[in-house]
Design a protein around this motif. Structure first.
Motif, short mmCIF file in Angstrom:
data_model
loop_
_atom_site.label_atom_id
_atom_site.label_comp_id
_atom_site.label_asym_id
_atom_site.label_seq_id
_atom_site.Cartn_x
_atom_site.Cartn_y
_atom_site.Cartn_z
N TYR A 97 0.84 -1.21 0.00
CA TYR A 97 0.00 0.00 0.00
C TYR A 97 0.87 1.26 0.00
O TYR A 97 0.64 2.18 -0.79
CB TYR A 97 -0.93 -0.02 1.21
N THR B 32 -6.99 5.32 -7.21
CA THR B 32 -6.89 4.57 -5.96
C THR B 32 -8.23 4.36 -5.25
O THR B 32 -8.41 3.34 -4.61
CB THR B 32 -5.92 5.27 -4.97
N THR C 205 1.08 3.73 -3.17
CA THR C 205 0.55 5.08 -2.98
C THR C 205 1.62 6.11 -3.34
O THR C 205 1.33 7.12 -3.98
CB THR C 205 0.06 5.29 -1.54
#
Length: 149
Positions: free
Chosen positions: A10, A30, A14
């Motif tokens: 993650y 996202t 990101t």
């Protein structure tokens, strides 16, 4: 181990998505991905879903993740993924304090120990990383050829 792997993926994804756009365009990608992963929790709740609950869930699903995801994406543009991971390790402690202050929730001693261990591990990782960076900087000052390899 799977949870740690999930957090690592993650954070890295990101950061990757955040560096690909100027503003918050990455959220357009996202948020739907997050919505798809949240569908995992729908089958167990099927018997308890009413139209009102579904409407509230839809509204929360659209509004709630946008703000935290936007802040995380902006933060990951300005800091390393290791520093961000360290701050993420503090989330359980912040949640425990807010739960106590806002909701009056009390944690059992074993839960407090777990939160303390997670926060301590995150802080220890940051201190170790800083120590390694300081040693590397000292090596470069002592011998500038170290920096060039």
């Amino acid at each position: 181990m799977a949870a740690a792997t999930g957090w690592a993926v993650y954070i890295l994804l990101t950061q990757f998505v955040g560096h690909r756009g100027d503003g918050l365009e990455g959220l357009a990608f996202t948020i739907p991905v997050a919505a798809l992963t949240a569908l995992v929790g729908v089958p167990p709740a099927t018997g308890h879903l009413t139209p009102v609950v579904l409407l509230a869930a839809l509204g929360l699903a659209l509004l709630l993740p946008v703000f935290p995801f936007a802040l995380e994406m902006l933060a990951l543009r300005r800091m390393s993924h290791t520093a961000f991971g360290t701050f993420m390790a503090l989330e359980p402690a912040i949640g425990a304090v807010l739960g106590f202050l806002v909701l009056g929730q009390r944690m059992a001693p074993i839960q407090l120990l777990g939160v303390a261990l997670v926060a301590f591990a995150g802080g220890g990782r940051a201190a170790w990383w800083r120590s390694c960076a300081d040693q590397q900087a000292d090596a470069v000052v002592a011998d500038p050829t170290v920096a060039t390899g």
